[in-house]
Design a protein around this motif. Structure first.
Motif, PDB file in Angstrom:
ATOM      1  N   GLU A   1       0.822  -1.217   0.000  1.00  0.00           N
ATOM      2  CA  GLU A   1       0.000   0.000   0.000  1.00  0.00           C
ATOM      3  C   GLU A   1       0.856   1.267   0.000  1.00  0.00           C
ATOM      4  OE1 GLU A   1       0.429  -2.111   2.457  1.00  0.00           O
ATOM      5  OE2 GLU A   1       0.665  -1.063   4.373  1.00  0.00           O
ATOM      6  N   ILE A   2       2.159   1.112   0.262  1.00  0.00           N
ATOM      7  CA  ILE A   2       3.059   2.272   0.298  1.00  0.00           C
ATOM      8  C   ILE A   2       3.477   2.649  -1.121  1.00  0.00           C
ATOM      9  CG2 ILE A   2       5.415   2.976   1.017  1.00  0.00           C
ATOM     10  CD1 ILE A   2       3.842   2.857   3.471  1.00  0.00           C
ATOM     11  N   LYS A   3       3.518   3.941  -1.406  1.00  0.00           N
ATOM     12  CA  LYS A   3       4.062   4.418  -2.686  1.00  0.00           C
ATOM     13  C   LYS A   3       5.572   4.505  -2.519  1.00  0.00           C
ATOM     14  CE  LYS A   3       0.395   5.369  -5.261  1.00  0.00           C
ATOM     15  NZ  LYS A   3       0.142   4.712  -6.549  1.00  0.00           N
ATOM     16  N   VAL A   4       6.288   3.689  -3.272  1.00  0.00           N
ATOM     17  CA  VAL A   4       7.743   3.657  -3.140  1.00  0.00           C
ATOM     18  C   VAL A   4       8.371   4.418  -4.305  1.00  0.00           C
ATOM     19  CG1 VAL A   4       9.777   2.197  -2.872  1.00  0.00           C
ATOM     20  CG2 VAL A   4       7.581   1.427  -1.971  1.00  0.00           C
ATOM     21  N   ILE A   5       9.161   5.405  -3.959  1.00  0.00           N
ATOM     22  CA  ILE A   5       9.838   6.222  -4.970  1.00  0.00           C
ATOM     23  C   ILE A   5      11.335   6.027  -4.791  1.00  0.00           C
ATOM     24  CG2 ILE A   5      10.237   8.586  -5.791  1.00  0.00           C
ATOM     25  CD1 ILE A   5       7.431   9.285  -4.663  1.00  0.00           C
ATOM     26  N   VAL A   6      12.026   5.720  -5.877  1.00  0.00           N
ATOM     27  CA  VAL A   6      13.465   5.488  -5.794  1.00  0.00           C
ATOM     28  C   VAL A   6      14.196   6.579  -6.571  1.00  0.00           C
ATOM     29  CG1 VAL A   6      15.324   3.898  -6.397  1.00  0.00           C
ATOM     30  CG2 VAL A   6      13.175   2.999  -5.526  1.00  0.00           C
ATOM     31  N   ILE A   7      15.152   7.196  -5.917  1.00  0.00           N
ATOM     32  CA  ILE A   7      15.969   8.214  -6.584  1.00  0.00           C
ATOM     33  C   ILE A   7      17.372   7.635  -6.778  1.00  0.00           C
ATOM     34  CG2 ILE A   7      17.022  10.495  -6.351  1.00  0.00           C
ATOM     35  CD1 ILE A   7      14.501  11.377  -4.814  1.00  0.00           C
ATOM     36  N   MET A   8      17.817   7.605  -8.030  1.00  0.00           N
ATOM     37  CA  MET A   8      19.141   7.054  -8.330  1.00  0.00           C
ATOM     38  C   MET A   8      19.879   7.994  -9.273  1.00  0.00           C
ATOM     39  SD  MET A   8      18.088   3.096  -9.167  1.00  0.00           S
ATOM     40  CE  MET A   8      16.733   3.525 -10.256  1.00  0.00           C
ATOM     41  N   GLY A   9      21.191   7.822  -9.326  1.00  0.00           N
ATOM     42  CA  GLY A   9      21.970   8.539 -10.332  1.00  0.00           C
ATOM     43  C   GLY A   9      22.170   7.641 -11.535  1.00  0.00           C
ATOM     44  N   ASP A  10      22.808   8.175 -12.580  1.00  0.00           N
ATOM     45  CA  ASP A  10      22.997   7.372 -13.790  1.00  0.00           C
ATOM     46  C   ASP A  10      23.966   6.215 -13.546  1.00  0.00           C
ATOM     47  OD1 ASP A  10      24.328  10.055 -13.719  1.00  0.00           O
ATOM     48  OD2 ASP A  10      25.658   9.150 -15.192  1.00  0.00           O
ATOM     49  N   GLY A  11      25.022   6.449 -12.768  1.00  0.00           N
ATOM     50  CA  GLY A  11      25.964   5.377 -12.479  1.00  0.00           C
ATOM     51  C   GLY A  11      25.331   4.343 -11.556  1.00  0.00           C
ATOM     52  N   ASP A  12      24.670   4.840 -10.533  1.00  0.00           N
ATOM     53  CA  ASP A  12      23.981   4.008  -9.547  1.00  0.00           C
ATOM     54  C   ASP A  12      22.962   3.092 -10.227  1.00  0.00           C
ATOM     55  OD1 ASP A  12      23.605   3.511  -6.760  1.00  0.00           O
ATOM     56  OD2 ASP A  12      21.833   4.778  -6.737  1.00  0.00           O
ATOM     57  N   ALA A  13      22.160   3.659 -11.129  1.00  0.00           N
ATOM     58  CA  ALA A  13      21.048   2.916 -11.732  1.00  0.00           C
ATOM     59  C   ALA A  13      21.491   1.996 -12.863  1.00  0.00           C
ATOM     60  CB  ALA A  13      19.998   3.887 -12.266  1.00  0.00           C
ATOM     61  N   THR A  14      22.451   2.443 -13.690  1.00  0.00           N
ATOM     62  CA  THR A  14      22.715   1.682 -14.919  1.00  0.00           C
ATOM     63  C   THR A  14      24.053   0.938 -14.909  1.00  0.00           C
ATOM     64  OG1 THR A  14      23.674   3.584 -16.059  1.00  0.00           O
ATOM     65  CG2 THR A  14      21.305   3.243 -16.304  1.00  0.00           C
ATOM     66  N   ALA A  15      24.938   1.243 -13.953  1.00  0.00           N
ATOM     67  CA  ALA A  15      26.184   0.475 -13.885  1.00  0.00           C
ATOM     68  C   ALA A  15      26.049  -0.571 -12.788  1.00  0.00           C
ATOM     69  CB  ALA A  15      27.370   1.410 -13.633  1.00  0.00           C
ATOM     70  N   ILE A  16      26.406  -0.220 -11.546  1.00  0.00           N
ATOM     71  CA  ILE A  16      26.366  -1.222 -10.471  1.00  0.00           C
ATOM     72  C   ILE A  16      24.950  -1.719 -10.209  1.00  0.00           C
ATOM     73  CG2 ILE A  16      26.299   0.479  -8.585  1.00  0.00           C
ATOM     74  CD1 ILE A  16      28.204  -1.446  -7.034  1.00  0.00           C
ATOM     75  N   GLY A  17      23.960  -0.858 -10.451  1.00  0.00           N
ATOM     76  CA  GLY A  17      22.574  -1.268 -10.205  1.00  0.00           C
ATOM     77  C   GLY A  17      21.837  -1.704 -11.458  1.00  0.00           C
ATOM     78  N   GLY A  18      22.571  -1.908 -12.538  1.00  0.00           N
ATOM     79  CA  GLY A  18      21.930  -2.207 -13.825  1.00  0.00           C
ATOM     80  C   GLY A  18      21.056  -3.447 -13.805  1.00  0.00           C
ATOM     81  N   ASN A  19      21.544  -4.482 -13.116  1.00  0.00           N
ATOM     82  CA  ASN A  19      20.767  -5.711 -13.063  1.00  0.00           C
ATOM     83  C   ASN A  19      19.479  -5.537 -12.267  1.00  0.00           C
ATOM     84  OD1 ASN A  19      20.948  -8.231 -14.232  1.00  0.00           O
ATOM     85  ND2 ASN A  19      22.939  -8.638 -13.317  1.00  0.00           N
ATOM     86  N   HIS A  20      19.583  -4.823 -11.146  1.00  0.00           N
ATOM     87  CA  HIS A  20      18.375  -4.553 -10.347  1.00  0.00           C
ATOM     88  C   HIS A  20      17.374  -3.780 -11.190  1.00  0.00           C
ATOM     89  CE1 HIS A  20      20.093  -6.157  -6.731  1.00  0.00           C
ATOM     90  NE2 HIS A  20      21.126  -5.336  -6.799  1.00  0.00           N
ATOM     91  N   LEU A  21      17.903  -2.846 -11.992  1.00  0.00           N
ATOM     92  CA  LEU A  21      17.016  -2.014 -12.810  1.00  0.00           C
ATOM     93  C   LEU A  21      16.239  -2.861 -13.815  1.00  0.00           C
ATOM     94  CD1 LEU A  21      16.066   0.836 -13.708  1.00  0.00           C
ATOM     95  CD2 LEU A  21      17.974   0.847 -15.307  1.00  0.00           C
ATOM     96  N   ILE A  22      16.955  -3.686 -14.587  1.00  0.00           N
ATOM     97  CA  ILE A  22      16.224  -4.430 -15.632  1.00  0.00           C
ATOM     98  C   ILE A  22      15.228  -5.418 -15.035  1.00  0.00           C
ATOM     99  CG2 ILE A  22      17.865  -4.065 -17.529  1.00  0.00           C
ATOM    100  CD1 ILE A  22      19.039  -6.834 -16.976  1.00  0.00           C
ATOM    101  N   HIS A  23      15.573  -5.978 -13.877  1.00  0.00           N
ATOM    102  CA  HIS A  23      14.651  -6.968 -13.308  1.00  0.00           C
ATOM    103  C   HIS A  23      13.465  -6.313 -12.601  1.00  0.00           C
ATOM    104  CE1 HIS A  23      16.892 -10.354 -14.690  1.00  0.00           C
ATOM    105  NE2 HIS A  23      17.995  -9.714 -14.349  1.00  0.00           N
ATOM    106  N   ALA A  24      13.676  -5.134 -12.051  1.00  0.00           N
ATOM    107  CA  ALA A  24      12.529  -4.393 -11.486  1.00  0.00           C
ATOM    108  C   ALA A  24      11.587  -4.012 -12.624  1.00  0.00           C
ATOM    109  CB  ALA A  24      13.013  -3.160 -10.738  1.00  0.00           C
ATOM    110  N   CYS A  25      12.151  -3.617 -13.761  1.00  0.00           N
ATOM    111  CA  CYS A  25      11.341  -3.292 -14.949  1.00  0.00           C
ATOM    112  C   CYS A  25      10.572  -4.529 -15.407  1.00  0.00           C
ATOM    113  CB  CYS A  25      12.222  -2.837 -16.108  1.00  0.00           C
ATOM    114  SG  CYS A  25      13.031  -1.255 -15.898  1.00  0.00           S
ATOM    115  N   ARG A  26      11.290  -5.650 -15.501  1.00  0.00           N
ATOM    116  CA  ARG A  26      10.718  -6.901 -16.000  1.00  0.00           C
ATOM    117  C   ARG A  26       9.559  -7.360 -15.132  1.00  0.00           C
ATOM    118  NH1 ARG A  26      11.960 -12.282 -14.852  1.00  0.00           N
ATOM    119  NH2 ARG A  26      13.529 -11.665 -13.347  1.00  0.00           N
ATOM    120  N   ARG A  27       9.709  -7.199 -13.808  1.00  0.00           N
ATOM    121  CA  ARG A  27       8.646  -7.635 -12.899  1.00  0.00           C
ATOM    122  C   ARG A  27       7.459  -6.687 -12.894  1.00  0.00           C
ATOM    123  NH1 ARG A  27      13.105  -8.590  -8.461  1.00  0.00           N
ATOM    124  NH2 ARG A  27      13.517 -10.792  -8.782  1.00  0.00           N
TER     125      ARG A  27
END
Lengths: 79, 274
Positions: free
Chosen positions: B87-113
């Protein structure tokens, strides 16, 4: 906004409030003010022409430091 | 006393923020607060999560339930929060390096789900906090401290990446187009599934200086002149679009949301076991 709401150090006129303590002098508000009512003086924003200001809010919208904002108009609801 | 918006949605005792003069992050953060204000959601029903980097300081200034996590893992923590409290609205703030380099896998799988999270990527094309190393979004041939002769990697298009990985709402705006950031984030929050907003920021200190892009103002002028709204772009020739990038709502195609689907399994198994 009442006078007592303004913190010491904030500068206000009838249109905007400026907080020099938060202003880093990046010049964004000055550059994108459509009526050129703002200037940088000693690396802080100042309003040089109050009459020109139309309260369009472009300075407040793009100030990264929340150091300039529109004064609430009289009778405007707070919040 | 700061403006009403800042007073209501920021931890004013933490201000002024410590971002460099002319950094676009403050503008984008204000736009997000404005979107939340407009969406009218109770502050206590919002959780803002960040990873590590300049952008990830934003939740420190925002007065909500906030979580400052490890580098690249903001979406992993956010997934946990959303699964525990859908029920909580979750908002994530990331930078470009954070989201697409080290966090790239988390990003694509969060998108996929298509999990109900709103991800906002502050893209300043460089790792600012650690000294200007090139990131996955540094444009080809541009310089960073780790690419003194120019970066030969092709840059990621974060929006295309997210859209093709399965995000159901995708949009892009810039610090110059601050009102567009607000309207896109507002739409993203109301999308049930995974939304990604790329907010083009500017780093005059590292990216700007290393690539002779001039002041924060000239970097914003570039945003103003290079961004084309997707609706206007439809009427433009490929030649006219050369060197430009698209802003606006790039994808909006709702699909079943992950925590809802998960709940359906729980409900079905409960029924079957009775």
């Amino acid at each position: 906004m009442k006078m007592e709401d303004i913190k010491a150090g904030e500068i206000q006129n009838e249109k905007v409030v400026i907080n020099p303590a938060w202003c880093k002098g990046c010049g964004i508000c000055v550059a994108f003010c459509p009526v050129k009512a703002l200037e940088l003086k000693n690396d802080k924003v100042v309003m040089v022409d109050v009459d020109k200001c139309t309260q369009c809010g472009m300075c407040e919208l793009r100030c990264p430091d929340y150091a300039i904002y529109l004064r609430r108009k009289k009778n405007e609801k707070q919040g | 006393m700061p403006s009403v918006l800042v007073e209501n949605y920021f931890r004013t005792e933490k201000l002024p923020q410590i971002w460099c003069p002319g950094c676009g992050h403050g503008i984008i953060t204000r736009s997000i607060a404005s979107a939340i204000e407009k969406s009218g959601i109770d502050k206590n029903k919002i959780c803002i999560v960040s990873g590590i980097g300049c952008s990830s300081r934003a939740p420190g200034y925002l007065d909500f339930n906030t979580l400052h996590t490890t580098h690249g893992r903001a979406l992993a923590f956010a997934t946990g929060i959303k699964m525990a409290k859908p029920e909580i609205k979750v908002i994530v703030i990331m930078g470009d390096g954070d989201a697409t380099a080290i966090g790239g896998n988390h990003l694509i799988h969060a998108c996929r789900r298509n999990i109900g999270i709103t991800a906002i990527v502050y893209n300043n094309s460089i790792y600012g906090m650690t000294g200007g190393q090139y990131s996955p979004t540094t444009p080809k041939y541009d310089k960073g401290t780790t690419a003194p002769y120019g970066n030969i990697d092709k840059a990621f298009d974060i929006c295309k990446l997210a859209a093709s990985a399965g995000a159901t709402y995708v949009g892009r705006a810039t610090a110059y187009h601050a009102s567009l950031v607000t309207s896109l984030v507002q739409n993203a929050i109301s999308n049930e599934g995974f939304s990604l907003i790329e907010a083009i920021s500017m780093c005059p200190t590292y990216y700007g200086r290393k690539n002779k892009k001039g002041s924060a103002v000239s970097m914003m002028e570039w945003q103003k002149n290079s961004a084309i709204n997707i609706s206007a772009a439809a009427k433009m020739s490929p030649e006219a679009l050369e060197g430009k990038f698209l802003i606006g709502e790039l994808k909006n195609s709702p699909e079943p949301e992950y925590t809802n689907e998960y709940q359906k399994i729980i409900d079905r198994l409960k029924k079957e076991s009775q």
